[in-house]
Design a protein around this motif. Sequence first.
Motif, PDB file in Angstrom:
ATOM      1  N   ARG A   1      -6.679 -55.859  -6.747  1.00 24.87           N
ATOM      2  CA  ARG A   1      -7.786 -55.821  -5.785  1.00 24.87           C
ATOM      3  C   ARG A   1      -8.451 -57.197  -5.646  1.00 24.87           C
ATOM      4  NH1 ARG A   1      -9.559 -54.278 -10.661  1.00 24.87           N
ATOM      5  NH2 ARG A   1     -11.698 -54.754 -11.353  1.00 24.87           N
ATOM      6  N   ALA A   2      -9.156 -57.364  -4.536  1.00 26.67           N
ATOM      7  CA  ALA A   2      -9.936 -58.584  -4.320  1.00 26.67           C
ATOM      8  C   ALA A   2     -11.077 -58.636  -5.341  1.00 26.67           C
ATOM      9  CB  ALA A   2     -10.488 -58.594  -2.899  1.00 26.67           C
ATOM     10  N   PRO A   3     -11.548 -59.836  -5.669  1.00 26.98           N
ATOM     11  CA  PRO A   3     -12.640 -59.938  -6.656  1.00 26.98           C
ATOM     12  C   PRO A   3     -13.969 -59.450  -6.093  1.00 26.98           C
ATOM     13  CG  PRO A   3     -12.115 -62.098  -5.741  1.00 26.98           C
ATOM     14  CD  PRO A   3     -11.070 -61.149  -5.220  1.00 26.98           C
ATOM     15  N   ASN A   4     -14.845 -59.061  -6.996  1.00 26.01           N
ATOM     16  CA  ASN A   4     -16.244 -58.726  -6.678  1.00 26.01           C
ATOM     17  C   ASN A   4     -16.415 -57.502  -5.777  1.00 26.01           C
ATOM     18  OD1 ASN A   4     -17.084 -61.065  -8.142  1.00 26.01           O
ATOM     19  ND2 ASN A   4     -16.601 -62.320  -6.327  1.00 26.01           N
ATOM     20  N   LEU A   5     -15.497 -56.556  -5.861  1.00 27.93           N
ATOM     21  CA  LEU A   5     -15.693 -55.311  -5.131  1.00 27.93           C
ATOM     22  C   LEU A   5     -16.729 -54.460  -5.865  1.00 27.93           C
ATOM     23  CD1 LEU A   5     -12.051 -54.240  -4.137  1.00 27.93           C
ATOM     24  CD2 LEU A   5     -13.694 -55.595  -2.834  1.00 27.93           C
ATOM     25  N   PRO A   6     -17.531 -53.681  -5.132  1.00 30.31           N
ATOM     26  CA  PRO A   6     -18.598 -52.905  -5.785  1.00 30.31           C
ATOM     27  C   PRO A   6     -18.134 -51.558  -6.333  1.00 30.31           C
ATOM     28  CG  PRO A   6     -18.761 -52.631  -3.430  1.00 30.31           C
ATOM     29  CD  PRO A   6     -17.605 -53.565  -3.670  1.00 30.31           C
ATOM     30  N   TYR A   7     -16.852 -51.437  -6.693  1.00 31.40           N
ATOM     31  CA  TYR A   7     -16.309 -50.192  -7.198  1.00 31.40           C
ATOM     32  C   TYR A   7     -16.116 -50.294  -8.704  1.00 31.40           C
ATOM     33  CZ  TYR A   7     -15.285 -49.953  -2.212  1.00 31.40           C
ATOM     34  OH  TYR A   7     -15.400 -49.990  -0.849  1.00 31.40           O
ATOM     35  N   LYS A   8     -16.513 -49.238  -9.408  1.00 29.17           N
ATOM     36  CA  LYS A   8     -16.479 -49.260 -10.873  1.00 29.17           C
ATOM     37  C   LYS A   8     -15.109 -48.914 -11.443  1.00 29.17           C
ATOM     38  CE  LYS A   8     -21.322 -47.756 -11.295  1.00 29.17           C
ATOM     39  NZ  LYS A   8     -21.527 -47.369  -9.873  1.00 29.17           N
ATOM     40  N   ASN A   9     -14.290 -48.184 -10.694  1.00 29.93           N
ATOM     41  CA  ASN A   9     -13.018 -47.698 -11.222  1.00 29.93           C
ATOM     42  C   ASN A   9     -12.071 -47.362 -10.079  1.00 29.93           C
ATOM     43  OD1 ASN A   9     -13.759 -44.968 -10.330  1.00 29.93           O
ATOM     44  ND2 ASN A   9     -15.193 -45.022 -12.065  1.00 29.93           N
ATOM     45  N   PRO A  10     -10.807 -47.101 -10.383  1.00 28.78           N
ATOM     46  CA  PRO A  10      -9.836 -46.781  -9.327  1.00 28.78           C
ATOM     47  C   PRO A  10     -10.235 -45.567  -8.488  1.00 28.78           C
ATOM     48  CG  PRO A  10      -8.702 -47.272 -11.377  1.00 28.78           C
ATOM     49  CD  PRO A  10     -10.161 -47.195 -11.711  1.00 28.78           C
ATOM     50  N   TYR A  11     -10.882 -44.577  -9.104  1.00 33.03           N
ATOM     51  CA  TYR A  11     -11.262 -43.371  -8.351  1.00 33.03           C
ATOM     52  C   TYR A  11     -12.264 -43.723  -7.249  1.00 33.03           C
ATOM     53  CZ  TYR A  11     -12.402 -38.432  -7.553  1.00 33.03           C
ATOM     54  OH  TYR A  11     -12.574 -37.180  -7.000  1.00 33.03           O
ATOM     55  N   GLU A  12     -13.191 -44.622  -7.514  1.00 37.04           N
ATOM     56  CA  GLU A  12     -14.140 -45.049  -6.477  1.00 37.04           C
ATOM     57  C   GLU A  12     -13.417 -45.803  -5.367  1.00 37.04           C
ATOM     58  OE1 GLU A  12     -17.592 -47.089  -7.843  1.00 37.04           O
ATOM     59  OE2 GLU A  12     -18.474 -45.281  -8.752  1.00 37.04           O
ATOM     60  N   LEU A  13     -12.406 -46.584  -5.729  1.00 30.28           N
ATOM     61  CA  LEU A  13     -11.593 -47.256  -4.711  1.00 30.28           C
ATOM     62  C   LEU A  13     -10.893 -46.226  -3.832  1.00 30.28           C
ATOM     63  CD1 LEU A  13     -10.552 -50.128  -3.828  1.00 30.28           C
ATOM     64  CD2 LEU A  13      -8.526 -49.615  -5.189  1.00 30.28           C
ATOM     65  N   LEU A  14     -10.407 -45.149  -4.441  1.00 31.45           N
ATOM     66  CA  LEU A  14      -9.754 -44.070  -3.699  1.00 31.45           C
ATOM     67  C   LEU A  14     -10.738 -43.377  -2.765  1.00 31.45           C
ATOM     68  CD1 LEU A  14      -7.295 -42.239  -3.212  1.00 31.45           C
ATOM     69  CD2 LEU A  14      -8.008 -40.889  -5.200  1.00 31.45           C
ATOM     70  N   ILE A  15     -11.964 -43.162  -3.210  1.00 28.50           N
ATOM     71  CA  ILE A  15     -12.992 -42.553  -2.356  1.00 28.50           C
ATOM     72  C   ILE A  15     -13.222 -43.423  -1.121  1.00 28.50           C
ATOM     73  CG2 ILE A  15     -15.435 -41.911  -2.193  1.00 28.50           C
ATOM     74  CD1 ILE A  15     -15.323 -41.204  -5.181  1.00 28.50           C
ATOM     75  N   ALA A  16     -13.355 -44.729  -1.355  1.00 25.85           N
ATOM     76  CA  ALA A  16     -13.558 -45.652  -0.237  1.00 25.85           C
ATOM     77  C   ALA A  16     -12.378 -45.614   0.734  1.00 25.85           C
ATOM     78  CB  ALA A  16     -13.761 -47.066  -0.767  1.00 25.85           C
ATOM     79  N   ALA A  17     -11.160 -45.576   0.189  1.00 22.68           N
ATOM     80  CA  ALA A  17      -9.954 -45.532   1.026  1.00 22.68           C
ATOM     81  C   ALA A  17      -9.928 -44.276   1.887  1.00 22.68           C
ATOM     82  CB  ALA A  17      -8.712 -45.609   0.146  1.00 22.68           C
ATOM     83  N   SER A  18     -10.402 -43.167   1.329  1.00 26.66           N
ATOM     84  CA  SER A  18     -10.387 -41.909   2.102  1.00 26.66           C
ATOM     85  C   SER A  18     -11.366 -41.970   3.276  1.00 26.66           C
ATOM     86  CB  SER A  18     -10.717 -40.725   1.184  1.00 26.66           C
ATOM     87  OG  SER A  18     -12.089 -40.688   0.841  1.00 26.66           O
ATOM     88  N   ILE A  19     -12.489 -42.658   3.098  1.00 23.41           N
ATOM     89  CA  ILE A  19     -13.445 -42.814   4.205  1.00 23.41           C
ATOM     90  C   ILE A  19     -12.832 -43.700   5.290  1.00 23.41           C
ATOM     91  CG2 ILE A  19     -15.725 -43.661   4.862  1.00 23.41           C
ATOM     92  CD1 ILE A  19     -16.649 -43.008   2.001  1.00 23.41           C
ATOM     93  N   ILE A  20     -12.198 -44.791   4.877  1.00 24.61           N
ATOM     94  CA  ILE A  20     -11.518 -45.671   5.828  1.00 24.61           C
ATOM     95  C   ILE A  20     -10.455 -44.888   6.597  1.00 24.61           C
ATOM     96  CG2 ILE A  20     -10.011 -47.692   6.017  1.00 24.61           C
ATOM     97  CD1 ILE A  20     -11.433 -48.717   3.424  1.00 24.61           C
ATOM     98  N   GLU A  21      -9.702 -44.041   5.872  1.00 27.85           N
ATOM     99  CA  GLU A  21      -8.645 -43.233   6.495  1.00 27.85           C
ATOM    100  C   GLU A  21      -9.189 -42.357   7.604  1.00 27.85           C
ATOM    101  OE1 GLU A  21      -5.124 -42.998   7.109  1.00 27.85           O
ATOM    102  OE2 GLU A  21      -5.068 -43.189   4.909  1.00 27.85           O
TER     103      GLU A  21
END
Length: 331
Positions: free
Chosen positions: A192-212
């Motif tokens: 991942r890019a640096p300095n993302l405001p996500y604490k863990n992979p699951y939060e990244l997945l949540i963000a991806a689902s909103i983008i989807e």
Amino acid sequence: MTLPRHKKLVLYVLMFFMSFFIFFLFTYIQITKPIVPKQNSPVIITLDRTASASQFVKILKDKNLIRSSTVLLTMIRFSGLSSQLKAGVYQINPGETAMQLVHRVVAGDVLTQNFTIIAGTTQQKISQDLLKASYLNYRPEDWNFIKDNHPNAEGLLLADTYQYRGGSTGKSLLEHAHRNLINYLTMSWVNRAPNLPYKNPYELLIAASIIEKETAIPQERKLISGVMINRLNKNMPLQMDPTVIYGLGAAYKGKLSHNDLLIDSPYNSYHHRGLPPTPIAMVGKESLDAAAHPQLSNYLYFVAKGDGAHQFSETYQQQKQAINQYKRKDF
């Protein structure tokens, strides 16, 4: 008149060879004749795990595919294949002989089917599709094997087309799609890019689902990801309509109302800051890539143009002008 003894013996020998010839001829025809004529449609049979060679032959006989159970069963046993038949769903192709089918059953050449998980679909929709999937033994509790410690299994499958063997379980298909999701999510998190405001992979997945759910246009995914990053960093509510729609569930009537945005749901990103508690849909690789590598900008807002694309704005004043321009009337 009584025949001499030697003539009787000759007669018996002739009758024996005649019977043997008839049996051989009948067997040859049984082995070489297609059990499904070339002009007919394929026939589907199911062989369960407890089925013996005699039960297999009975299935064929009950479907009027063979004339004699005894001949085919004798051939299977004579070939030493009676204990090697494998369970599954088999398609008998036009022009195929009984022994060709037997060898395919021994090889486990079962019917295969495709199941597609479309990016943006929910667990509920996929469960409905699994119930209707041909030759798949699916149970709603199959989701429990991938849910783990999460509130639900939403988002835990990678959108893609999966091939399954006829007669297999829904659990195996779900585990395959879940394993693919975890592998790709892990890779996305590590790179991942640096300095993302996500604490863990699951939060990244949540963000991806909103983008989807926000866009189907590939060029917009990373832009929307950047907007989300900007709003999260400023502690602004995301205000993403798809999260509210997901929280409404069956109560959603096709268009958000002012009252809908007031509901006290953990998925109401107008009412609550930060990410919702779970993903809101299954995602594809592109949305995970966008979540992990947002396009940096000063955009804080976007509005649908009505043609599937969005207008992006840096200030609320620009956003209001865009809303007026595209005549968005949600309330």
